[in-house]
Scaffold this motif. Structure first.
Motif, PDB file in Angstrom:
ATOM      1  N   GLY A 148      47.835  41.982  40.948  1.00 51.39           N
ATOM      2  CA  GLY A 148      48.236  42.787  42.063  1.00 51.39           C
ATOM      3  C   GLY A 148      47.261  43.245  42.925  1.00 51.39           C
ATOM      4  N   LEU A 149      45.986  42.679  42.701  1.00 48.93           N
ATOM      5  CA  LEU A 149      44.875  42.641  43.458  1.00 48.93           C
ATOM      6  C   LEU A 149      44.852  41.258  44.198  1.00 48.93           C
ATOM      7  CD1 LEU A 149      42.450  44.739  41.420  1.00 48.93           C
ATOM      8  CD2 LEU A 149      43.906  45.414  43.335  1.00 48.93           C
ATOM      9  N   GLN A 150      45.231  40.254  44.118  1.00 52.42           N
ATOM     10  CA  GLN A 150      45.259  39.122  44.814  1.00 52.42           C
ATOM     11  C   GLN A 150      45.445  39.104  46.310  1.00 52.42           C
ATOM     12  OE1 GLN A 150      47.706  36.445  42.464  1.00 52.42           O
ATOM     13  NE2 GLN A 150      45.888  35.937  40.980  1.00 52.42           N
ATOM     14  N   GLU A 151      46.748  39.770  46.602  1.00 51.26           N
ATOM     15  CA  GLU A 151      47.090  39.878  47.988  1.00 51.26           C
ATOM     16  C   GLU A 151      45.942  40.694  48.778  1.00 51.26           C
ATOM     17  OE1 GLU A 151      50.625  40.927  51.224  1.00 51.26           O
ATOM     18  OE2 GLU A 151      50.890  41.666  48.837  1.00 51.26           O
ATOM     19  N   PRO A 152      45.742  41.879  48.291  1.00 48.60           N
ATOM     20  CA  PRO A 152      44.653  42.704  49.068  1.00 48.60           C
ATOM     21  C   PRO A 152      43.225  41.906  49.141  1.00 48.60           C
ATOM     22  CG  PRO A 152      45.783  44.007  47.349  1.00 48.60           C
ATOM     23  CD  PRO A 152      46.234  42.819  47.128  1.00 48.60           C
ATOM     24  N   ALA A 153      42.830  41.331  47.876  1.00 49.00           N
ATOM     25  CA  ALA A 153      41.612  40.482  48.087  1.00 49.00           C
ATOM     26  C   ALA A 153      41.587  39.436  49.122  1.00 49.00           C
ATOM     27  CB  ALA A 153      41.052  40.027  46.680  1.00 49.00           C
ATOM     28  N   SER A 154      42.846  38.876  49.132  1.00 50.64           N
ATOM     29  CA  SER A 154      42.941  37.711  50.061  1.00 50.64           C
ATOM     30  C   SER A 154      42.952  37.990  51.481  1.00 50.64           C
ATOM     31  CB  SER A 154      44.250  36.755  49.803  1.00 50.64           C
ATOM     32  OG  SER A 154      44.526  35.814  50.897  1.00 50.64           O
ATOM     33  N   LYS A 155      43.752  39.277  51.760  1.00 50.75           N
ATOM     34  CA  LYS A 155      43.580  39.806  53.224  1.00 50.75           C
ATOM     35  C   LYS A 155      42.181  40.293  53.378  1.00 50.75           C
ATOM     36  CE  LYS A 155      48.427  41.107  53.661  1.00 50.75           C
ATOM     37  NZ  LYS A 155      49.456  41.784  54.031  1.00 50.75           N
ATOM     38  N   ALA A 156      41.500  41.041  52.508  1.00 49.28           N
ATOM     39  CA  ALA A 156      40.072  41.375  52.694  1.00 49.28           C
ATOM     40  C   ALA A 156      39.333  40.300  52.885  1.00 49.28           C
ATOM     41  CB  ALA A 156      39.573  42.337  51.578  1.00 49.28           C
ATOM     42  N   LYS A 168      29.876  40.331  53.089  1.00 47.31           N
ATOM     43  CA  LYS A 168      29.925  41.628  52.741  1.00 47.31           C
ATOM     44  C   LYS A 168      31.127  41.802  51.948  1.00 47.31           C
ATOM     45  CE  LYS A 168      27.046  43.052  56.644  1.00 47.31           C
ATOM     46  NZ  LYS A 168      26.890  43.870  57.573  1.00 47.31           N
ATOM     47  N   PHE A 169      31.759  41.075  51.497  1.00 44.13           N
ATOM     48  CA  PHE A 169      33.133  41.327  50.661  1.00 44.13           C
ATOM     49  C   PHE A 169      32.869  40.554  49.213  1.00 44.13           C
ATOM     50  CE2 PHE A 169      37.267  40.314  49.060  1.00 44.13           C
ATOM     51  CZ  PHE A 169      37.570  41.548  48.347  1.00 44.13           C
ATOM     52  N   LYS A 170      33.266  41.092  48.141  1.00 49.56           N
ATOM     53  CA  LYS A 170      33.253  40.652  46.763  1.00 49.56           C
ATOM     54  C   LYS A 170      34.119  41.133  46.003  1.00 49.56           C
ATOM     55  CE  LYS A 170      30.008  38.809  43.384  1.00 49.56           C
ATOM     56  NZ  LYS A 170      28.518  38.768  43.227  1.00 49.56           N
ATOM     57  N   PHE A 171      34.906  40.409  45.274  1.00 51.12           N
ATOM     58  CA  PHE A 171      35.983  41.064  44.414  1.00 51.12           C
ATOM     59  C   PHE A 171      35.487  40.407  42.992  1.00 51.12           C
ATOM     60  CE2 PHE A 171      40.263  40.356  42.173  1.00 51.12           C
ATOM     61  CZ  PHE A 171      40.143  41.580  41.548  1.00 51.12           C
ATOM     62  N   ILE A 172      35.167  41.229  41.827  1.00 48.34           N
ATOM     63  CA  ILE A 172      34.706  40.697  40.599  1.00 48.34           C
ATOM     64  C   ILE A 172      35.765  41.166  39.427  1.00 48.34           C
ATOM     65  CG2 ILE A 172      32.990  40.841  38.642  1.00 48.34           C
ATOM     66  CD1 ILE A 172      30.863  41.128  40.751  1.00 48.34           C
ATOM     67  N   ALA A 173      36.421  40.521  38.858  1.00 47.30           N
ATOM     68  CA  ALA A 173      37.426  40.730  37.582  1.00 47.30           C
ATOM     69  C   ALA A 173      36.633  40.198  36.373  1.00 47.30           C
ATOM     70  CB  ALA A 173      38.764  40.242  37.842  1.00 47.30           C
ATOM     71  N   GLU A 174      36.027  41.203  35.524  1.00 54.39           N
ATOM     72  CA  GLU A 174      35.231  40.983  34.676  1.00 54.39           C
ATOM     73  C   GLU A 174      36.298  40.398  33.310  1.00 54.39           C
ATOM     74  OE1 GLU A 174      32.072  42.881  31.346  1.00 54.39           O
ATOM     75  OE2 GLU A 174      32.460  43.718  33.492  1.00 54.39           O
ATOM     76  N   PRO A 175      36.294  39.449  32.792  1.00 52.90           N
ATOM     77  CA  PRO A 175      36.910  38.802  31.612  1.00 52.90           C
ATOM     78  C   PRO A 175      36.976  39.503  30.586  1.00 52.90           C
ATOM     79  CG  PRO A 175      35.597  37.068  32.617  1.00 52.90           C
ATOM     80  CD  PRO A 175      35.198  38.405  33.259  1.00 52.90           C
ATOM     81  N   GLY A 176      38.126  39.657  29.759  1.00 55.05           N
ATOM     82  CA  GLY A 176      38.150  40.300  28.545  1.00 55.05           C
ATOM     83  C   GLY A 176      38.280  41.985  28.752  1.00 55.05           C
ATOM     84  N   VAL A 177      37.969  42.446  29.918  1.00 52.58           N
ATOM     85  CA  VAL A 177      38.062  43.962  30.127  1.00 52.58           C
ATOM     86  C   VAL A 177      39.288  44.650  30.517  1.00 52.58           C
ATOM     87  CG1 VAL A 177      36.441  45.621  31.426  1.00 52.58           C
ATOM     88  CG2 VAL A 177      35.499  43.694  30.385  1.00 52.58           C
ATOM     89  N   GLY A 178      39.609  45.733  29.955  1.00 56.89           N
ATOM     90  CA  GLY A 178      40.831  46.385  30.425  1.00 56.89           C
ATOM     91  C   GLY A 178      40.426  47.500  31.376  1.00 56.89           C
TER      92      GLY A 178
END
Length: 197
Positions: A148-156, A168-178
């Motif tokens: 659900g964050l793919q579209e916001p991250a892409s548009k950002a 100045k924009f970065k998106f980090i999704a930490e593996p294995g973390v809830g």
């Protein structure tokens, strides 16, 4: 429901008033005010930053969510479970035997009008550009699903590129973390503030 709506909007309003206070202080550089928060605090930071440009560096941690995406993709259960009594009340008011996507949409429209439409992540996150924005999330977070964050991250990413500030924009999704903040998220946030403040 009205109480929760007021609470959410009041917290965002408080952050705007905090911006007023900090900007008026002689010992504060008003061009160097950052904002962060975890979970609901991350959501507050996200909303405050897109409406108040005085927040010059923004780091919401496990707080950004695509609300309409979750409704459309049947991924709203974990968020609903975090404040279930509210949704149960809405279910009863709707005369339904169980909470469904229609009830969820009704609640979002009531407690934060626009949260699942014009103020949702795909529309509001890009508005933070060109100010430095770091989104930190768990890759397995059921409350803020990464899909659900793919579209916001892409548009950002597009908004930051158009503003000439892609770094100045970065998106980090930490593996294995809830849905939890980790030490590495704290370090990433700290490093981001050090870099841009």
């Amino acid at each position: 429901m009205e109480t929760l709506c007021l609470l959410f909007l009041t917290r965002v309003w408080d952050l705007i008033k905090l911006g007023d206070y900090l900007s008026a202080r002689e010992d504060v550089d008003p061009s160097r005010i950052g904002i962060t928060g975890e979970s609901l605090g991350g959501m507050h930071a996200w909303f405050a930053a897109f409406v108040d440009t005085r927040y010059s560096v923004v780091v919401p941690i496990i707080g950004v969510q695509g609300f309409q995406w979750a409704i459309d993709n049947d991924k709203w259960q974990a968020r609903v479970d975090s404040i279930k009594p509210l949704f149960e009340e809405a279910r009863i008011d709707s005369g339904k035997s169980e909470i469904d996507a229609e009830v969820v949409k009704k609640v979002w429209d009531k407690i934060a009008p626009g949260m699942a439409s014009q103020f949702d992540a795909p529309y509001s996150v890009p508005l933070i550009a060109p100010r430095p924005l770091l989104l930190l999330n768990g890759a397995d977070d059921p409350r803020c699903p990464v899909l659900g964050l793919q579209e916001p991250a892409s548009k950002a990413t597009e908004a930051y590129a158009e503003a000439g500030s892609a770094d100045k924009f970065k998106f980090i999704a930490e593996p294995g973390v809830g849905h939890r903040m980790t030490a590495s998220m704290v370090k990433e946030a700290s490093d981001w503030f050090d870099r841009f403040l």
